[in-house]
Design a protein around this motif. Structure first.
Motif, PDB file in Angstrom:
ATOM      1  N   ARG A   1       0.674  -1.341   0.086  1.00  0.00           N
ATOM      2  CA  ARG A   1       0.108  -0.004  -0.230  1.00  0.00           C
ATOM      3  C   ARG A   1       0.799   1.246   0.128  1.00  0.00           C
ATOM      4  O   ARG A   1       0.308   2.266  -0.411  1.00  0.00           O
ATOM      5  N   ALA A   2       2.007   1.395   0.552  1.00  0.00           N
ATOM      6  CA  ALA A   2       2.716   2.434   0.725  1.00  0.00           C
ATOM      7  C   ALA A   2       3.017   3.117  -0.524  1.00  0.00           C
ATOM      8  O   ALA A   2       3.408   2.404  -1.612  1.00  0.00           O
ATOM      9  N   SER A   3       2.935   4.534  -0.853  1.00  0.00           N
ATOM     10  CA  SER A   3       3.121   5.133  -1.842  1.00  0.00           C
ATOM     11  C   SER A   3       4.455   5.391  -2.277  1.00  0.00           C
ATOM     12  O   SER A   3       4.825   5.275  -3.456  1.00  0.00           O
ATOM     13  N   VAL A   4       5.288   5.333  -1.370  1.00  0.00           N
ATOM     14  CA  VAL A   4       6.807   5.576  -1.537  1.00  0.00           C
ATOM     15  C   VAL A   4       7.595   4.446  -0.605  1.00  0.00           C
ATOM     16  O   VAL A   4       7.018   4.555   0.474  1.00  0.00           O
ATOM     17  N   LEU A   5       8.550   3.735  -0.892  1.00  0.00           N
ATOM     18  CA  LEU A   5       9.222   2.961   0.123  1.00  0.00           C
ATOM     19  C   LEU A   5      10.252   3.480   0.565  1.00  0.00           C
ATOM     20  O   LEU A   5      10.550   3.312   1.924  1.00  0.00           O
ATOM     21  N   PHE A   6      11.128   4.118  -0.126  1.00  0.00           N
ATOM     22  CA  PHE A   6      12.349   4.673   0.556  1.00  0.00           C
ATOM     23  C   PHE A   6      12.371   5.607   1.491  1.00  0.00           C
ATOM     24  O   PHE A   6      11.449   6.573   1.569  1.00  0.00           O
ATOM     25  N   GLY A   7      13.111   5.165   2.933  1.00  0.00           N
ATOM     26  CA  GLY A   7      12.908   6.193   3.957  1.00  0.00           C
ATOM     27  C   GLY A   7      12.029   5.586   4.970  1.00  0.00           C
ATOM     28  O   GLY A   7      12.035   6.161   6.000  1.00  0.00           O
ATOM     29  N   ARG A   8      11.274   4.588   4.538  1.00  0.00           N
ATOM     30  CA  ARG A   8      10.244   4.155   5.590  1.00  0.00           C
ATOM     31  C   ARG A   8      11.006   3.264   6.590  1.00  0.00           C
ATOM     32  O   ARG A   8      12.026   2.452   6.284  1.00  0.00           O
ATOM     33  N   PRO A   9      10.860   3.247   7.968  1.00  0.00           N
ATOM     34  CA  PRO A   9      11.655   2.526   9.041  1.00  0.00           C
ATOM     35  C   PRO A   9      11.444   1.004   8.500  1.00  0.00           C
ATOM     36  O   PRO A   9      12.374   0.038   8.783  1.00  0.00           O
TER      37      PRO A   9
ATOM     38  N   GLU B   1      16.677  -0.025  -4.542  1.00  0.00           N
ATOM     39  CA  GLU B   1      16.934   0.652  -3.157  1.00  0.00           C
ATOM     40  C   GLU B   1      16.063   2.064  -3.145  1.00  0.00           C
ATOM     41  O   GLU B   1      15.612   2.158  -1.801  1.00  0.00           O
ATOM     42  N   LYS B   2      15.779   2.671  -4.307  1.00  0.00           N
ATOM     43  CA  LYS B   2      15.154   3.960  -3.984  1.00  0.00           C
ATOM     44  C   LYS B   2      14.750   4.511  -5.402  1.00  0.00           C
ATOM     45  O   LYS B   2      15.325   3.917  -6.184  1.00  0.00           O
ATOM     46  N   PRO B   3      13.668   5.381  -5.680  1.00  0.00           N
ATOM     47  CA  PRO B   3      12.671   5.751  -4.495  1.00  0.00           C
ATOM     48  C   PRO B   3      11.580   4.667  -4.231  1.00  0.00           C
ATOM     49  O   PRO B   3      10.919   4.686  -3.255  1.00  0.00           O
ATOM     50  N   GLY B   4      11.293   3.910  -5.146  1.00  0.00           N
ATOM     51  CA  GLY B   4      10.039   3.036  -4.975  1.00  0.00           C
ATOM     52  C   GLY B   4       8.883   3.636  -5.171  1.00  0.00           C
ATOM     53  O   GLY B   4       7.848   3.311  -4.236  1.00  0.00           O
ATOM     54  N   LEU B   5       8.523   4.531  -5.772  1.00  0.00           N
ATOM     55  CA  LEU B   5       7.350   5.456  -5.956  1.00  0.00           C
ATOM     56  C   LEU B   5       6.277   4.718  -6.687  1.00  0.00           C
ATOM     57  O   LEU B   5       6.747   4.120  -7.832  1.00  0.00           O
ATOM     58  N   ALA B   6       4.993   4.676  -6.284  1.00  0.00           N
ATOM     59  CA  ALA B   6       4.031   3.806  -6.831  1.00  0.00           C
ATOM     60  C   ALA B   6       3.343   4.393  -7.757  1.00  0.00           C
ATOM     61  O   ALA B   6       2.386   4.089  -8.178  1.00  0.00           O
ATOM     62  N   VAL B   7       3.633   5.863  -8.089  1.00  0.00           N
ATOM     63  CA  VAL B   7       2.906   6.683  -9.090  1.00  0.00           C
ATOM     64  C   VAL B   7       3.871   7.165 -10.153  1.00  0.00           C
ATOM     65  O   VAL B   7       5.000   7.234  -9.984  1.00  0.00           O
TER      66      VAL B   7
ATOM     67  N   ASP C   1       8.751  15.019  -5.232  1.00  0.00           N
ATOM     68  CA  ASP C   1       9.290  13.903  -5.553  1.00  0.00           C
ATOM     69  C   ASP C   1      10.733  14.126  -6.408  1.00  0.00           C
ATOM     70  O   ASP C   1      10.698  13.625  -7.485  1.00  0.00           O
ATOM     71  N   GLY C   2      11.604  14.863  -6.087  1.00  0.00           N
ATOM     72  CA  GLY C   2      12.777  15.311  -6.672  1.00  0.00           C
ATOM     73  C   GLY C   2      13.416  14.115  -7.157  1.00  0.00           C
ATOM     74  O   GLY C   2      14.108  14.301  -8.181  1.00  0.00           O
ATOM     75  N   ALA C   3      13.790  13.112  -6.360  1.00  0.00           N
ATOM     76  CA  ALA C   3      14.619  12.073  -6.928  1.00  0.00           C
ATOM     77  C   ALA C   3      13.924  11.333  -7.962  1.00  0.00           C
ATOM     78  O   ALA C   3      14.447  10.543  -8.705  1.00  0.00           O
ATOM     79  N   SER C   4      12.653  11.378  -8.160  1.00  0.00           N
ATOM     80  CA  SER C   4      11.779  10.843  -9.056  1.00  0.00           C
ATOM     81  C   SER C   4      11.636  11.271 -10.231  1.00  0.00           C
ATOM     82  O   SER C   4      11.196  10.837 -11.355  1.00  0.00           O
ATOM     83  N   ARG C   5      11.650  12.670 -10.298  1.00  0.00           N
ATOM     84  CA  ARG C   5      11.456  13.735 -11.310  1.00  0.00           C
ATOM     85  C   ARG C   5      12.611  13.457 -12.352  1.00  0.00           C
ATOM     86  O   ARG C   5      12.236  13.422 -13.740  1.00  0.00           O
ATOM     87  N   ILE C   6      13.813  13.157 -12.174  1.00  0.00           N
ATOM     88  CA  ILE C   6      14.603  13.061 -13.215  1.00  0.00           C
ATOM     89  C   ILE C   6      14.756  11.437 -13.751  1.00  0.00           C
ATOM     90  O   ILE C   6      15.345  11.043 -14.642  1.00  0.00           O
ATOM     91  N   LEU C   7      13.847  10.737 -13.170  1.00  0.00           N
ATOM     92  CA  LEU C   7      13.405   9.417 -13.477  1.00  0.00           C
ATOM     93  C   LEU C   7      12.462   9.463 -14.707  1.00  0.00           C
ATOM     94  O   LEU C   7      11.708   8.229 -14.850  1.00  0.00           O
TER      95      LEU C   7
END
Length: 398
Positions: A30-38, A302-308, A314-320
């Motif tokens: 369910r998480a929208s983004v995985l990177f950085g979650r404990p 490893e990152k960012p793991g964005l689901a949209v 979402d700077g790290a995803s923008r270049i992707l």
């Protein structure tokens, strides 16, 4: 207004099964983004042999540059530079729905509900909602009033700041177009998304790297009875439609937006052309793929793991290849269009479009109770606990 008896809600919601409460595997679903979650360790535990990325050839590098691919560093990470945080300038102030006199509401009834997830102590609700009359859009020039409704679902450490900025800045940008928004409402809405995204980067600086927000916004033009919808991400807007029948009315749901996921063909193509990787999360221990398709910066997941595939921030995803440009569509309202629901995926991951319409119809004479019933439907499906922020805007047309 008195709450309906609990058995009435139970009858309206039906006998829904209650699965187990959230666990780490459920968060991956369910998480929208995985990177950085404990709870997310990524694939950092892999050996260097299994996680190594093939070295980029000279041909690949030159060919990629010609196509506009973003350059990658030796370790496969993309280089991103963020500016210093800035104080944003003033914008025209919109009139919030609660402050609009009844005679200027065009016969509409609007209710807003926002509940934070209940599985984390001290959790900050990362959703924001918008229901307003933008400055200069009150119809005094004969164009008719123009209302903005929206839901923004933040994610990442500072997701609540991104969604709050989006909901407060977008109406002002809509009012600040070179020409009145009524001249070209679709372009005005599109430009408002772009300028709002610029504000988020300016306001947050480096904090925007792994934080962002979805956003579904509906512009309602009173004079034209026209809806213009702008969408980034997987928050969703639907219409509740009623077809009159000789015996009884028939209700159905009409989607006004499409969930923008990375595995959609056009979205995936853009992301992969920008050097992103689209795949489900693969568990190191079991080797099984779990959850929705996500955007990664390389095959190590490893990152960012964005689901949209589109979002604000979402700077790290923008270049992707994850962009803030909304998909804009229109819908001409007809007599069959009775109400509209905008909501974050906290609702839609559990309740279907048709089920949401069915619930609202039962309580349409009590709109605030309709929102309580929708939220309760989610809670019951998820084991009596909300596992995600759930925000709903209900608009009942005259």
């Amino acid at each position: 207004v008195l709450l309906p008896p609990s058995d009435l809600l139970t009858q309206a919601l039906g006998g829904m099964p209650a699965p187990a409460k959230e666990n780490s595997q459920y968060l991956k679903q369910r998480a929208s983004v995985l990177f950085g979650r404990p709870s997310f360790k990524g694939s950092t535990g892999k050996s260097s042999a299994s996680s190594s990325v093939p070295e980029q050839s000279c041909f690949d590098g030159c060919f990629g540059a010609l196509l506009g691919f973003p350059p990658a560093s030796a370790n496969g990470n993309h280089n991103i530079v963020y500016g210093e945080k800035k104080t944003l300038g003033p914008l025209p102030i919109a009139k919030q729905w609660a402050d609009i006199p009844d005679e200027k509401r065009s016969g509409m009834c609007v209710e807003v509900s926002s509940c934070g997830k209940e599985t984390v102590d001290g959790w900050t609700n990362q959703d924001s909602a918008m229901a307003c009359l933008p400055h200069g859009c009150n119809g005094t020039d004969g164009t008719g009033r123009m209302y903005l409704f929206g839901v923004f679902d933040g994610h990442g450490k500072y997701g609540h700041e991104v969604s709050a900025s989006a909901s407060t800045r977008m109406p002002g940008h809509f009012s600040s177009q070179p020409e009145h928004p009524s001249k070209a409402p679709d372009k005005a809405l599109q430009d408002s998304f772009r300028r709002t995204d610029d504000d988020i980067y300016a306001q947050m600086g480096h904090d925007v790297e792994y934080s962002g927000s979805t956003g579904v916004v509906v512009l309602y033009e009173e004079g034209k009875k026209l809806l213009t919808i702008g969408n980034v991400g997987d928050s969703r807007a639907i219409l509740g439609q009623c077809s009159e029948d000789a015996r009884s009315p028939r209700w159905s749901a009409l989607p006004l937006s499409t969930d923008l996921k990375p595995d959609l063909p056009e979205e995936r193509e853009r992301i992969e052309l920008c050097g992103g990787v689209v795949t489900q999360f693969k568990d190191d221990e079991t080797g099984e793929e779990a959850g929705p398709f996500r955007v990664w910066d390389d095959i190590r997941q490893e990152k960012p793991g964005l689901a949209v595939s589109r979002s604000l921030g979402d700077g790290a995803s923008r270049i992707l290849g994850v962009i803030a440009e909304p998909v804009v569509t229109k819908h001409q309202l007809g007599p069959q269009d009775r109400f509209m629901i905008l909501a974050s995926d906290g609702l839609w991951d559990t309740v279907s479009n048709d089920e949401a319409v069915r619930i609202v119809v039962k309580f349409m004479h009590m709109p605030n109770i309709a929102l309580k019933a929708l939220t309760e439907a989610v809670r019951r499906q998820e084991g009596d606990t909300l596992v995600d922020d759930t925000t709903i805007v209900l608009v009942i047309f005259s």
